[in-house]
Design a protein around this motif. Structure first.
Motif, short mmCIF file in Angstrom:
data_model
loop_
_atom_site.label_atom_id
_atom_site.label_comp_id
_atom_site.label_asym_id
_atom_site.label_seq_id
_atom_site.Cartn_x
_atom_site.Cartn_y
_atom_site.Cartn_z
N LEU A 236 -16.81 -3.01 6.58
CA LEU A 236 -17.60 -2.52 5.44
C LEU A 236 -17.16 -3.15 4.13
CD1 LEU A 236 -17.63 1.27 6.44
CD2 LEU A 236 -19.61 -0.26 6.44
N ASN A 237 -16.34 -4.20 4.24
CA ASN A 237 -15.82 -4.90 3.05
C ASN A 237 -14.99 -3.98 2.16
OD1 ASN A 237 -15.45 -7.31 1.68
ND2 ASN A 237 -17.18 -6.96 0.31
N ILE A 238 -14.23 -3.08 2.80
CA ILE A 238 -13.35 -2.14 2.11
C ILE A 238 -11.90 -2.59 2.34
CG2 ILE A 238 -12.57 0.26 1.96
CD1 ILE A 238 -15.33 1.07 3.10
N LYS A 239 -11.13 -2.65 1.28
CA LYS A 239 -9.74 -3.11 1.39
C LYS A 239 -8.80 -1.93 1.62
CE LYS A 239 -10.32 -7.41 -1.11
NZ LYS A 239 -11.79 -7.35 -1.03
N LEU A 240 -7.69 -2.22 2.30
CA LEU A 240 -6.75 -1.19 2.71
C LEU A 240 -5.38 -1.38 2.09
CD1 LEU A 240 -5.92 1.22 4.55
CD2 LEU A 240 -5.42 -0.47 6.34
N THR A 241 -4.88 -0.32 1.44
CA THR A 241 -3.49 -0.26 1.00
C THR A 241 -2.69 0.58 1.98
OG1 THR A 241 -3.94 -0.53 -1.37
CG2 THR A 241 -1.93 0.61 -0.79
N VAL A 242 -1.52 0.12 2.33
CA VAL A 242 -0.62 0.86 3.21
C VAL A 242 0.66 1.14 2.44
CG1 VAL A 242 0.69 0.82 5.36
CG2 VAL A 242 -1.57 -0.25 5.26
N ALA A 243 1.02 2.41 2.33
CA ALA A 243 2.30 2.80 1.74
C ALA A 243 3.29 2.91 2.88
CB ALA A 243 2.17 4.13 1.00
N LEU A 252 9.00 -1.17 13.20
CA LEU A 252 7.56 -1.01 13.42
C LEU A 252 6.80 -2.31 13.17
CD1 LEU A 252 6.99 2.40 11.58
CD2 LEU A 252 7.62 2.01 13.98
N THR A 253 5.67 -2.45 13.83
CA THR A 253 4.78 -3.59 13.58
C THR A 253 4.43 -3.62 12.10
OG1 THR A 253 3.82 -3.31 15.77
CG2 THR A 253 2.61 -4.69 14.21
N PRO A 254 4.66 -4.73 11.42
CA PRO A 254 4.40 -4.76 9.98
C PRO A 254 2.91 -4.62 9.68
CG PRO A 254 5.05 -6.93 10.80
CD PRO A 254 5.27 -5.97 11.91
N PRO A 255 2.56 -3.95 8.59
CA PRO A 255 1.15 -3.72 8.24
C PRO A 255 0.36 -5.01 8.11
CG PRO A 255 2.57 -2.31 6.92
CD PRO A 255 3.47 -3.25 7.66
N GLY A 256 1.00 -6.08 7.68
CA GLY A 256 0.30 -7.34 7.55
C GLY A 256 -0.24 -7.87 8.87
N GLU A 257 0.29 -7.36 9.98
CA GLU A 257 -0.15 -7.83 11.30
C GLU A 257 -1.29 -7.00 11.87
OE1 GLU A 257 3.11 -8.33 14.01
OE2 GLU A 257 4.28 -9.53 12.59
N TRP A 258 -1.59 -5.86 11.26
CA TRP A 258 -2.71 -5.06 11.80
C TRP A 258 -3.78 -4.73 10.76
CZ3 TRP A 258 -2.39 -0.73 8.95
CH2 TRP A 258 -1.14 -0.12 8.69
N GLY A 259 -3.78 -5.48 9.62
CA GLY A 259 -4.96 -5.38 8.78
C GLY A 259 -4.77 -4.93 7.36
N ALA A 260 -3.55 -4.74 6.90
CA ALA A 260 -3.35 -4.31 5.51
C ALA A 260 -3.72 -5.43 4.54
CB ALA A 260 -1.90 -3.89 5.29
N ASP A 261 -4.34 -5.05 3.44
CA ASP A 261 -4.59 -5.99 2.35
C ASP A 261 -3.51 -5.91 1.28
OD1 ASP A 261 -7.40 -7.01 3.02
OD2 ASP A 261 -7.66 -4.84 3.13
N ILE A 262 -2.94 -4.72 1.13
CA ILE A 262 -1.88 -4.46 0.16
C ILE A 262 -0.87 -3.54 0.84
CG2 ILE A 262 -1.29 -3.43 -2.09
CD1 ILE A 262 -4.26 -3.92 -2.88
N VAL A 263 0.40 -3.79 0.64
CA VAL A 263 1.44 -2.89 1.15
C VAL A 263 2.35 -2.52 -0.03
CG1 VAL A 263 3.22 -2.50 2.87
CG2 VAL A 263 1.36 -4.09 3.36
N VAL A 264 2.56 -1.23 -0.20
CA VAL A 264 3.43 -0.74 -1.28
C VAL A 264 4.48 0.19 -0.69
CG1 VAL A 264 1.57 -0.90 -2.98
CG2 VAL A 264 1.96 1.28 -1.79
N GLY A 265 5.50 0.45 -1.47
CA GLY A 265 6.53 1.37 -1.02
C GLY A 265 7.71 1.39 -1.98
N ASN A 266 8.79 1.98 -1.50
CA ASN A 266 9.98 2.18 -2.31
C ASN A 266 11.17 1.58 -1.57
OD1 ASN A 266 11.98 3.15 -3.99
ND2 ASN A 266 11.24 5.25 -4.02
N THR A 267 12.05 0.89 -2.29
CA THR A 267 13.24 0.31 -1.65
C THR A 267 14.48 1.16 -1.89
OG1 THR A 267 13.68 -1.11 -3.58
CG2 THR A 267 12.32 -2.03 -1.83
#
Length: 958
Positions: A236-243, A252-267
């Protein structure tokens, strides 16, 4: 003669550097008889305070630390299993002592002068590499403020990139952390973005949506496979952010390998104390195609003048300093120091060590889940990393009480209880929790058999198979000695306040006293979870209450909000409070912000984020606001006027005489006055925002109130407001700090970067009313001394009615361009003299803005002035032909040790002139580690991670 048994050393004599003799000498050069005369000639009479600040008597360093230690003990350090984005961690001692507690790392400025910031830039490049590897994305920035604001930046980036301009809906998984949802609400509101909160497993998306966000693992601990959901979004041309949890990504399988457009989080989990909510470095990673849309700073690889490997901040034209209201965000402060700590933590442990920590954390969660399952407690999560959940029904109260008796905090939501494990959790903790749960079931402690042989519950399709952190940097420094030497090798490449003054206009690089810094590493402040029960954090509340009272007195306002954790975020918060005030009065149409042409770039960027219409007010030839233009525009827009954003003293370093008239004009036309607190160091004790007529003002605690810059962050930007705006100060969805009509949260934690508020608390407590006022006076004295010494050599662009500057001044270098010398050449040449350049080309292109602060002694300012005068003679030598216009010390600066000691020397000037232009330079020479960096090369071929060493050669060799 009697002995003075009441003698107590005054901290202000340690903070304010000039002694009595220096003061007299400086006054003589300026041409005044006293500091009082200088202040009278600098400040307009109508803005001066009529009485001293009403603050407690100043404490000595020993008195303060003794008292604060007792206050800290009011905090109860319970074992935290709360999770929700915050986890206890172990800061390796080598990082704690040599980075976190080391002024060689925490007193640096933002790395705009790359040649003397190579160590910090490398550590931040390591951070980006770590994030890229763990997330599976292509590009990352060098940290954001916290996870929730990173998620908000992600939402806005998705919104900006949308192809369907009618799409205004944003899907938010119900399992996203509640504090993140709270901040998303705040950011979405001005743009009319509709947040739709639901379950991703059964939600029907349409083309009305432009983006979505999910949590990985989910906020309740469950591990979902989001691959199908991501595919539906992209259809649907919708982008996905994964926190995403940074530690979990080692398994875990990194989000970039299953479809994330943006990944955010805390270190934060990577060695940074919880600190009751901060400071912590958030991360932001995305696809390479979005590199010009990514918010915040990107560190990139380039070459220097000798074609050697070098680093610098890439794509700087994306930033708010340049693009103003067209910027992608208003970000001005990162969390550089905390990102650096996290990157060293990753290097120290390496990929194997990180995985062991993650597996142990995961295993302890499984152990408790299976043990409690045997006791009859059904665990609700089928797949999880570190968090297990139970519906305890009527047993929740007795278990809650028993946990408190054992000094344990869990996460409670009605009858639902979540337990999150972290690096500090132990098998003994599992046993203790098992016994507590067993006791409620009336099972004898001796009958509890704790499961210690466990297997992972991560589904096969979610197990990580991609390698990470393969670069030698993450596989070379695992012994303490190796890590110590690596840290020190990078530190040696950076100029900080340890080496010399950093005379940056508008940045106030003053002393960060050791006594102010010591308490932030105390466990009773550092190991506190931001969502700990209120009765466990009375020490923090005591600090907040006192600091609120003191800063309210200093600003003249009714109350403060400590939630904004940067100056730019304080601007945004203040504007959102003003917006809410107008809406509450039925005047939501008020959306015009008047902003002077000279304003800092964050002002228009923040106003744009608050969806305000920006109207620029002209400046006069002397740099002051054009009052006639302001009055005309205030009347023109009176029906829709929301506010004026004004910096005082002005961005040009002048106390404008018309400021009270300006504020009155805005109020008469229905607006509010937002004062930018960047230059508060020239106000404290002499005047105040409220006294001038402002309604709200943010304070850069990392400037005026002594929190270190940390190489580009942390910052703190609390706002003070007049009484009528207090009801609108930001609340928080997890911790009840709401006022009557609070806007939703602007930061992840209720009090922002809470732990570093202690630094400002210490500064005020040890300075007292007189000390703070004297600090302001000496900041003005030192600035006017430098002005008096340099104005014979460099035109000073602006000054007040009596020829005085405030705490800073602008040196005009534009005329040198006629014979080929740019202001950048002067900035780079100053490195050869051992100095960081003043602020370059702001607020006027081709100028240097100088601010010495009260913490610099006369001899240090004289060193700087001598350097500037010597450089002026070099400029004149270029003008008169003594130096070649293309081959001279300015154009070739900075000169590295490698260049100076090379066998070949093909320049018309001597090595002595290049490296040791003044006698004092040889006495303590600071060598830039690279020659002048090539910015355009780095932008043309952007590398923002640590490639293999052979790749450097491929990139760099022409």
């Amino acid at each position: 003669m009697g002995l003075d048994i009441h003698y107590q050393e005054e901290f202000q004599n340690r903070h304010i550097a000039p002694n009595e003799a220096d003061t007299e000498a400086m006054l003589s050069v300026i041409g005044v008889d006293s500091i009082e005369q200088l202040i009278d000639e600098t400040l307009p009479e109508n803005i001066k305070l009529k009485k001293p600040l009403n603050l407690p008597a100043a404490k000595s360093e020993t008195e303060y630390l003794t008292a604060l230690k007792q206050t800290s003990l009011l905090n109860k350090v319970f074992k935290s299993f709360i999770g929700q984005g915050y986890y206890d961690t172990v800061t390796p001692g080598v990082i704690l002592r040599n980075v976190f507690e080391n002024p060689g790392w925490y007193t640096q400025y933002t790395p705009y002068q790359a040649e003397i910031a190579q160590g910090r830039l490398q550590a931040l490049l390591n951070f980006q590499t770590m994030v890229i590897d763990l997330t599976g994305m292509e590009i990352a920035n060098a940290s954001l403020l916290d996870e929730a604001t990173a998620a908000a930046e992600g939402m806005f980036m998705q919104y900006s990139l949308r192809k369907n301009m009618a799409a205004k809906k944003y899907f938010v998984s119900i399992s996203v952390f509640p504090q993140t949802i709270d901040v998303l609400k705040t950011r979405a509101n001005p743009y009319g973005i509709e947040l739709v909160i639901g379950d991703h497993q059964n939600f029907q998306l349409t083309e009305e949506f432009f983006g979505a966000i999910v949590q990985y693992p989910a906020g309740n601990g469950e591990l979902f496979d989001y691959a199908d959901f991501a595919a539906k979004l992209h259809g649907l041309n919708i982008k996905l952010t994964v926190a995403a949890d940074i530690l979990a990504l080692t398994l875990l399988t990194p989000p970039g390998e299953w479809g994330a457009d943006i990944v955010v989080g805390n270190t934060q989990r990577f060695g940074v104390p919880m600190g009751f909510g901060g400071p912590h470095a958030a991360y932001f990673a995305t696809k390479a195609e979005y590199k010009r849309n990514i918010p915040g700073r990107i560190i990139g690889v380039t070459v220097d003048s000798a074609n050697n490997y070098a680093l610098r901040m890439a794509l700087q034209t994306r930033e708010q300093h340049i693009r103003r209201d067209k910027a992608t965000s208003n970000i001005c402060t990162a969390q550089a120091l905390l990102a650096i700590m996290a990157s060293f933590y990753a290097a120290y442990h390496g990929p194997k060590g990180l995985k062991k920590i993650a597996l142990r954390t995961h295993g302890l969660a499984i152990s408790l889940a299976e043990t409690l399952n045997k006791l009859g407690f059904k665990q609700l999560n089928t797949a999880y990393f570190d968090t297990i959940r139970f519906d305890l029904g009527d047993l929740v109260q007795p278990i809650h009480a028993a946990c408190l008796d054992n000094e344990i905090n869990l996460s409670y939501q009605g009858s639902l209880v979540a337990i999150s494990f972290d690096e500090t959790s132990t098998f003994a903790d599992v046993k203790t929790l098992a016994k507590i749960f067993a006791r409620v079931k009336a099972v004898a402690a001796d009958d509890v058999s704790v499961v210690d042989d466990v297997e992972t519950v991560v589904p096969e399709n979610l197990k990580r198979i991609t390698k990470y952190l393969q670069h030698p940097i993450f596989n070379s420094y695992h012994s303490e000695h190796e890590m110590l030497r690596y840290i020190k090798s990078l530190e040696a490449k950076d100029l900080s306040l340890c080496q010399s003054m950093i005379p940056l206009g508008s940045c106030t690089m003053k002393l960060n006293a050791t006594a102010e810094m010591i308490p932030i590493t105390w466990s009773h402040f550092g190991k506190i979870h931001p969502f700990a029960p209120a009765d466990q954090v009375l020490g923090y509340y005591s600090v907040f209450n006192e600091l609120n009272k003191w800063l309210s007195e200093i600003t003249g306002f009714a109350a403060m909000s400590f939630q904004p954790n940067s100056g730019a975020q304080g601007e945004y918060t203040g504007l959102m409070v003003i917006r809410a005030y107008h809406q509450d009065r039925g005047e939501a149409h008020r959306n015009v912000a008047l902003i002077p042409a000279s304003a800092h770039g964050t002002n228009p960027a923040s106003a744009a984020m608050a969806e305000m219409k920006i109207v620029v007010v002209k400046s006069l030839g002397n740099g002051n606001i054009d009052v006639d233009d302001l009055k005309a525009k205030a009347v023109q827009y009176k029906d829709n006027l929301a506010c004026l954003m004004v910096t005082y003293p002005s961005t040009h370093g002048v106390f404008e005489e018309s400021i009270v008239e300006i504020c009155d004009t805005i109020h008469k036309n229905g607006g509010q006055v937002y004062m930018d607190g960047a230059n508060m160091n020239a106000q404290v004790g002499l005047t105040s925002p409220a006294n001038i007529g402002a309604d709200v003002c943010h304070l850069n605690l990392h400037k005026t109130f002594c929190i270190p810059h940390g190489g580009g962050g942390p910052g703190m930007g609390p706002i003070g407001v007049a009484a009528h705006l207090v009801p609108f100060l930001p609340g928080h969805t997890v911790v009840d700090i709401a006022h009557e009509k609070s806007i939703s949260a602007v930061s992840s934690a209720p009090w922002g970067s809470a732990s570093i508020l202690i630094i400002s608390h210490a500064y005020i407590a040890m300075m007292g009313s007189k000390g703070l006022t004297d600090a302001t006076k000496y900041a003005i004295l030192n600035a006017n001394y430098i002005k008096a010494r340099l104005e014979k050599y460099y035109p000073v662009l602006y000054s007040g009615a009596n020829g005085r500057c405030a705490h800073e001044m602008i040196l005009d270098c534009r005329s040198f361009k006629a014979f080929g010398i740019e202001v950048t050449d002067i900035a780079k040449r100053l490195m050869d003299y051992g100095f960081h350049a003043p602020t370059v080309s702001f607020p006027v292109s081709g100028t240097l803005m100088v601010e010495p602060t009260e913490s610099e002694p006369k001899h240090e300012m004289d060193r700087f002035c001598d350097a500037m005068i010597s450089i002026k003679h070099e400029v004149l030598a270029v003008e008169n032909g003594s130096f070649n216009k293309l081959d001279n010390p300015l154009k070739n600066a900075p000169h590295t040790a490698a260049v100076i000691t090379a066998n070949d020397w093909n320049h018309e000037y001597t090595r002595q002139v290049a490296a040791f232009p003044l006698k004092y330079v040889a006495e303590r020479k600071f060598w830039p580690s690279v020659g002048r960096v090539n910015d355009s090369h780095g932008d043309r071929s952007l590398i923002c991670a640590c490639p293999p060493l052979e790749s450097y050669l491929e990139e760099i060799v022409p």
